[in-house]
Design a protein around this motif. Structure first.
Motif, PDB file in Angstrom:
ATOM      1  N   GLU A 144      12.266   7.291  -3.562  1.00 39.53           N
ATOM      2  CA  GLU A 144      11.104   6.524  -3.112  1.00 39.53           C
ATOM      3  C   GLU A 144       9.802   7.155  -3.593  1.00 39.53           C
ATOM      4  O   GLU A 144       9.688   8.384  -3.711  1.00 39.53           O
ATOM      5  CB  GLU A 144      11.077   6.437  -1.584  1.00 39.53           C
ATOM      6  N   ILE A 145       8.835   6.303  -3.856  1.00 37.00           N
ATOM      7  CA  ILE A 145       7.468   6.738  -4.117  1.00 37.00           C
ATOM      8  C   ILE A 145       6.602   6.265  -2.946  1.00 37.00           C
ATOM      9  O   ILE A 145       6.699   5.119  -2.508  1.00 37.00           O
ATOM     10  CB  ILE A 145       6.916   6.131  -5.418  1.00 37.00           C
ATOM     11  N   LEU A 146       5.763   7.153  -2.442  1.00 32.92           N
ATOM     12  CA  LEU A 146       4.820   6.802  -1.388  1.00 32.92           C
ATOM     13  C   LEU A 146       3.411   7.031  -1.907  1.00 32.92           C
ATOM     14  O   LEU A 146       3.135   8.026  -2.584  1.00 32.92           O
ATOM     15  CB  LEU A 146       5.069   7.660  -0.136  1.00 32.92           C
ATOM     16  N   GLY A 147       2.498   6.101  -1.611  1.00 27.52           N
ATOM     17  CA  GLY A 147       1.127   6.194  -2.081  1.00 27.52           C
ATOM     18  C   GLY A 147       0.162   6.394  -0.930  1.00 27.52           C
ATOM     19  O   GLY A 147       0.320   5.800   0.138  1.00 27.52           O
ATOM     20  N   TYR A 148      -0.858   7.221  -1.155  1.00 28.54           N
ATOM     21  CA  TYR A 148      -1.815   7.521  -0.100  1.00 28.54           C
ATOM     22  C   TYR A 148      -2.792   6.374   0.099  1.00 28.54           C
ATOM     23  O   TYR A 148      -3.401   5.876  -0.852  1.00 28.54           O
ATOM     24  CB  TYR A 148      -2.596   8.793  -0.443  1.00 28.54           C
ATOM     25  N   ASP A 149      -2.931   5.962   1.357  1.00 24.26           N
ATOM     26  CA  ASP A 149      -3.885   4.925   1.740  1.00 24.26           C
ATOM     27  C   ASP A 149      -5.033   5.594   2.488  1.00 24.26           C
ATOM     28  O   ASP A 149      -4.861   6.046   3.622  1.00 24.26           O
ATOM     29  CB  ASP A 149      -3.204   3.891   2.643  1.00 24.26           C
ATOM     30  N   PRO A 150      -6.224   5.688   1.876  1.00 28.08           N
ATOM     31  CA  PRO A 150      -7.332   6.402   2.517  1.00 28.08           C
ATOM     32  C   PRO A 150      -7.864   5.719   3.768  1.00 28.08           C
ATOM     33  O   PRO A 150      -8.481   6.366   4.605  1.00 28.08           O
ATOM     34  CB  PRO A 150      -8.402   6.453   1.422  1.00 28.08           C
ATOM     35  N   GLN A 151      -7.650   4.432   3.904  1.00 30.67           N
ATOM     36  CA  GLN A 151      -8.121   3.746   5.099  1.00 30.67           C
ATOM     37  C   GLN A 151      -7.228   4.067   6.305  1.00 30.67           C
ATOM     38  O   GLN A 151      -7.714   4.272   7.418  1.00 30.67           O
ATOM     39  CB  GLN A 151      -8.163   2.224   4.859  1.00 30.67           C
ATOM     40  N   LYS A 152      -5.921   4.110   6.084  1.00 28.75           N
ATOM     41  CA  LYS A 152      -4.986   4.445   7.165  1.00 28.75           C
ATOM     42  C   LYS A 152      -4.776   5.955   7.280  1.00 28.75           C
ATOM     43  O   LYS A 152      -4.230   6.442   8.260  1.00 28.75           O
ATOM     44  CB  LYS A 152      -3.647   3.758   6.925  1.00 28.75           C
ATOM     45  N   HIS A 153      -5.185   6.675   6.249  1.00 24.29           N
ATOM     46  CA  HIS A 153      -4.983   8.116   6.148  1.00 24.29           C
ATOM     47  C   HIS A 153      -3.514   8.458   6.342  1.00 24.29           C
ATOM     48  O   HIS A 153      -3.139   9.287   7.174  1.00 24.29           O
ATOM     49  CB  HIS A 153      -5.860   8.865   7.131  1.00 24.29           C
ATOM     50  N   ALA A 154      -2.680   7.783   5.596  1.00 23.09           N
ATOM     51  CA  ALA A 154      -1.240   8.003   5.635  1.00 23.09           C
ATOM     52  C   ALA A 154      -0.658   7.603   4.299  1.00 23.09           C
ATOM     53  O   ALA A 154      -1.280   6.871   3.526  1.00 23.09           O
ATOM     54  CB  ALA A 154      -0.609   7.182   6.759  1.00 23.09           C
ATOM     55  N   TYR A 155       0.539   8.109   4.008  1.00 21.50           N
ATOM     56  CA  TYR A 155       1.251   7.685   2.808  1.00 21.50           C
ATOM     57  C   TYR A 155       2.091   6.454   3.137  1.00 21.50           C
ATOM     58  O   TYR A 155       2.831   6.441   4.122  1.00 21.50           O
ATOM     59  CB  TYR A 155       2.140   8.820   2.292  1.00 21.50           C
ATOM     60  N   VAL A 156       1.964   5.428   2.323  1.00 21.34           N
ATOM     61  CA  VAL A 156       2.614   4.145   2.566  1.00 21.34           C
ATOM     62  C   VAL A 156       3.347   3.716   1.293  1.00 21.34           C
ATOM     63  O   VAL A 156       3.192   4.316   0.232  1.00 21.34           O
ATOM     64  CB  VAL A 156       1.593   3.061   2.971  1.00 21.34           C
ATOM     65  N   LEU A 157       4.147   2.644   1.391  1.00 19.99           N
ATOM     66  CA  LEU A 157       4.762   2.091   0.195  1.00 19.99           C
ATOM     67  C   LEU A 157       3.666   1.645  -0.768  1.00 19.99           C
ATOM     68  O   LEU A 157       2.723   0.963  -0.349  1.00 19.99           O
ATOM     69  CB  LEU A 157       5.667   0.916   0.564  1.00 19.99           C
ATOM     70  N   PRO A 158       3.739   2.011  -2.033  1.00 21.25           N
ATOM     71  CA  PRO A 158       2.633   1.738  -2.964  1.00 21.25           C
ATOM     72  C   PRO A 158       2.297   0.267  -3.125  1.00 21.25           C
ATOM     73  O   PRO A 158       1.149  -0.082  -3.394  1.00 21.25           O
ATOM     74  CB  PRO A 158       3.099   2.364  -4.281  1.00 21.25           C
ATOM     75  N   GLN A 159       3.296  -0.638  -2.945  1.00 19.96           N
ATOM     76  CA  GLN A 159       2.987  -2.057  -3.084  1.00 19.96           C
ATOM     77  C   GLN A 159       2.050  -2.556  -1.981  1.00 19.96           C
ATOM     78  O   GLN A 159       1.398  -3.587  -2.119  1.00 19.96           O
ATOM     79  CB  GLN A 159       4.268  -2.900  -3.108  1.00 19.96           C
ATOM     80  N   ASN A 160       1.967  -1.799  -0.875  1.00 16.44           N
ATOM     81  CA  ASN A 160       1.054  -2.181   0.197  1.00 16.44           C
ATOM     82  C   ASN A 160      -0.406  -2.017  -0.199  1.00 16.44           C
ATOM     83  O   ASN A 160      -1.305  -2.494   0.493  1.00 16.44           O
ATOM     84  CB  ASN A 160       1.326  -1.336   1.454  1.00 16.44           C
ATOM     85  N   GLN A 161      -0.649  -1.318  -1.312  1.00 17.00           N
ATOM     86  CA  GLN A 161      -2.014  -1.069  -1.761  1.00 17.00           C
ATOM     87  C   GLN A 161      -2.481  -2.070  -2.816  1.00 17.00           C
ATOM     88  O   GLN A 161      -3.617  -2.007  -3.263  1.00 17.00           O
ATOM     89  CB  GLN A 161      -2.125   0.354  -2.314  1.00 17.00           C
ATOM     90  N   LEU A 162      -1.602  -2.989  -3.200  1.00 18.81           N
ATOM     91  CA  LEU A 162      -1.977  -3.997  -4.185  1.00 18.81           C
ATOM     92  C   LEU A 162      -2.731  -5.139  -3.526  1.00 18.81           C
ATOM     93  O   LEU A 162      -2.558  -5.425  -2.343  1.00 18.81           O
ATOM     94  CB  LEU A 162      -0.729  -4.560  -4.877  1.00 18.81           C
ATOM     95  N   PHE A 163      -3.563  -5.809  -4.308  1.00 19.36           N
ATOM     96  CA  PHE A 163      -4.234  -7.015  -3.839  1.00 19.36           C
ATOM     97  C   PHE A 163      -3.226  -8.157  -3.807  1.00 19.36           C
ATOM     98  O   PHE A 163      -2.253  -8.161  -4.574  1.00 19.36           O
ATOM     99  CB  PHE A 163      -5.398  -7.371  -4.768  1.00 19.36           C
ATOM    100  N   PRO A 164      -3.402  -9.138  -2.915  1.00 17.91           N
ATOM    101  CA  PRO A 164      -2.454 -10.262  -2.827  1.00 17.91           C
ATOM    102  C   PRO A 164      -2.189 -10.934  -4.170  1.00 17.91           C
ATOM    103  O   PRO A 164      -1.069 -11.347  -4.456  1.00 17.91           O
ATOM    104  CB  PRO A 164      -3.149 -11.216  -1.845  1.00 17.91           C
ATOM    105  N   SER A 165      -3.215 -11.021  -5.013  1.00 18.53           N
ATOM    106  CA  SER A 165      -3.057 -11.680  -6.307  1.00 18.53           C
ATOM    107  C   SER A 165      -2.144 -10.894  -7.251  1.00 18.53           C
ATOM    108  O   SER A 165      -1.656 -11.420  -8.244  1.00 18.53           O
ATOM    109  CB  SER A 165      -4.425 -11.871  -6.970  1.00 18.53           C
ATOM    110  N   GLU A 166      -1.922  -9.600  -6.934  1.00 23.25           N
ATOM    111  CA  GLU A 166      -1.094  -8.750  -7.792  1.00 23.25           C
ATOM    112  C   GLU A 166       0.370  -8.717  -7.347  1.00 23.25           C
ATOM    113  O   GLU A 166       1.209  -8.135  -8.023  1.00 23.25           O
ATOM    114  CB  GLU A 166      -1.649  -7.319  -7.789  1.00 23.25           C
TER     115      GLU A 166
END
Length: 272
Positions: free
Chosen positions: A190-212
């Protein structure tokens, strides 16, 4: 060496011959889309884990995926970063740490390296901010849990160092650059990506814009152990009185920064 030579022959006779047109194109220049900064650990292959093709990734690898601050050294990292952004026009940078990192284990016992591995000792001092932050804020953790924290915080420390480079600072100011913090879990893939708004590592696809997004990103990965893994780790207490919600698809909530700090350090992670 015998195995490598055999591999060279197989490469030339099968893969190369089947992709001669691609290699002909690449012989005239490169146009990578992403600068991928990661560890030298032999268990990590950036092209393999991202399934990127030849010529798509421009890669920096060293012990601990460390980026010395601008002006701190005349090593190759700074020159490579400058070339990637200024000459190649790369607009996306990924700093990727990984589980079970030997360099971060060394950082946790830095003084013991001074005699046996003095060069490693000196190199890891570029991650001193990570060591001090963990020492001051995560004193309740030890062992493997502490190592996970060191790995995750170090990726963010290196992004801070990355932002000290004039070319990076300028591109971020112009909105022409995105920076992502990733952690690769060797044992699960698994790859986890840092979300600065939640200050946690999340699934990277959660950081994409809906259009992506598309169906392949919405559907769960085959044999994914995400739910089990996150259930195990999400119960860790915060090192802050500020409450931050954690979903089953988030991991490693860390000491919470102020909005001003998040904007200053991780601005490139969320701007389009």
């Amino acid at each position: 060496m015998k195995k490598l030579i055999k591999g060279l022959r197989e490469f030339q006779s099968s893969y190369f011959s089947a992709n001669e047109e691609l290699f002909e194109q690449l012989s005239h220049g490169q146009k990578p889309r992403v600068l991928f900064i990661t560890c030298s650990d032999s268990r990590i292959d950036p092209n393999l884990i991202t399934q990127a093709g030849l010529g798509e990734l421009f890669v920096i690898r060293n012990a601990g995926n460390i980026i010395p601050p601008f002006g701190a050294t005349n090593g190759g990292e700074g020159a490579t970063i400058e070339y990637a952004v200024q000459a190649l026009g790369i607009q996306q940078i990924i700093v990727c740490g990984h589980s079970h990192c030997g360099a971060m284990k060394g950082l946790m016992k830095l003084d013991s390296l001074r005699i046996e591995m003095p060069l490693v000792h000196d190199w890891l001092k570029y991650a001193e901010a990570t060591r001090r932050l963990v020492k001051d804020n995560y004193s309740d953790y030890e062992g493997e849990e502490l190592l996970e924290i060191v790995i995750a915080e170090n990726v963010l420390t290196q992004i801070e160092n990355l932002r000290t480079y004039p070319v990076i600072h300028s591109k971020l100011h112009q909105g022409q650059l995105k920076i992502y913090a990733w952690i690769y879990q060797i044992e699960t893939g698994e790859i986890l990506g840092y979300d600065p708004q939640k200050h946690a590592y999340v699934l990277p696809q959660n950081q994409l814009f809906p259009s992506e997004m598309d169906e392949t990103l919405v559907s769960p990965a085959v044999n994914s152990n995400v739910e089990i893994h996150f259930t195990k780790t999400q119960q860790r207490p915060f090192q802050s009185s500020q409450e931050v919600p954690v979903s089953t698809h988030e991991w490693f909530p860390m000491t919470v920064l102020s909005p001003e700090q998040m904007e200053r350090i991780y601005r490139g992670s969320t701007t389009k």
